[in-house]
Scaffold this motif. Sequence first.
Motif, PDB file in Angstrom:
ATOM      1  N   LEU A  53       3.495   4.789   3.560  1.00 36.18           N
ATOM      2  CA  LEU A  53       2.678   4.844   3.768  1.00 36.18           C
ATOM      3  C   LEU A  53       1.621   3.556   3.395  1.00 36.18           C
ATOM      4  N   ILE A  54       0.200   2.738   4.363  1.00 34.12           N
ATOM      5  CA  ILE A  54       0.211   1.324   3.638  1.00 34.12           C
ATOM      6  C   ILE A  54      -1.684   1.301   3.741  1.00 34.12           C
ATOM      7  N   LYS A  55      -1.779   1.197   2.940  1.00 31.91           N
ATOM      8  CA  LYS A  55      -3.789   0.835   2.531  1.00 31.91           C
ATOM      9  C   LYS A  55      -3.600  -0.967   2.555  1.00 31.91           C
ATOM     10  N   ILE A  60       1.569   1.919  -0.299  1.00 33.41           N
ATOM     11  CA  ILE A  60       1.443   2.930  -1.316  1.00 33.41           C
ATOM     12  C   ILE A  60       2.409   3.622  -1.610  1.00 33.41           C
ATOM     13  N   ALA A  61       3.279   4.238  -0.578  1.00 32.23           N
ATOM     14  CA  ALA A  61       3.795   4.709  -1.289  1.00 32.23           C
ATOM     15  C   ALA A  61       5.350   5.314   0.221  1.00 32.23           C
ATOM     16  N   VAL A 105       2.856  15.243   0.864  1.00 31.77           N
ATOM     17  CA  VAL A 105       3.287  13.927  -0.134  1.00 31.77           C
ATOM     18  C   VAL A 105       1.927  12.831   0.341  1.00 31.77           C
ATOM     19  N   VAL A 106       1.815  12.900   1.345  1.00 27.71           N
ATOM     20  CA  VAL A 106       0.256  11.862   2.247  1.00 27.71           C
ATOM     21  C   VAL A 106      -0.365  12.469   2.278  1.00 27.71           C
ATOM     22  N   LYS A 107      -0.243  13.733   2.403  1.00 35.29           N
ATOM     23  CA  LYS A 107      -2.133  14.184   2.178  1.00 35.29           C
ATOM     24  C   LYS A 107      -2.400  14.444   0.893  1.00 35.29           C
TER      25      LYS A 107
END
Length: 113
Positions: A53-55, A60-61, A105-107
């Motif tokens: 997960l990227i921002k 991010i994770a 988990v992402v949500k």
Amino acid sequence: MTEILKEVAKKLLDYDIVLKVEFFGTKVRAYLVRGYIFDVYHNQTLGKYSYTLIKEDRRIAGWDNAPHHVSVETYPDHFHDVDGKIKPSYLSGDPLEDLDRVLNVVKNILGEV
């Protein structure tokens, strides 16, 4: 691109947080709500995977099985949490099996971050 990644892309589009998907060789990139990106890398031949997960170009994770955290009880599988801590990961490495668990988990992260 493998058949598995094609199926992953289809499955990703079923999630309401996914806006669109693109393919990059052995990776599927999903563009999510609120400017997040979610990458699914899968190399069946090498037995390698990662979900990230990227921002704003920052992880991010993520979950992966790169063999560099030998102290984790699920070595080589591990999870990089939002605080940067390395934790055990109980994923199978098969994105079709792991996707629901990972996207839940992402949500949660998207709701918290």
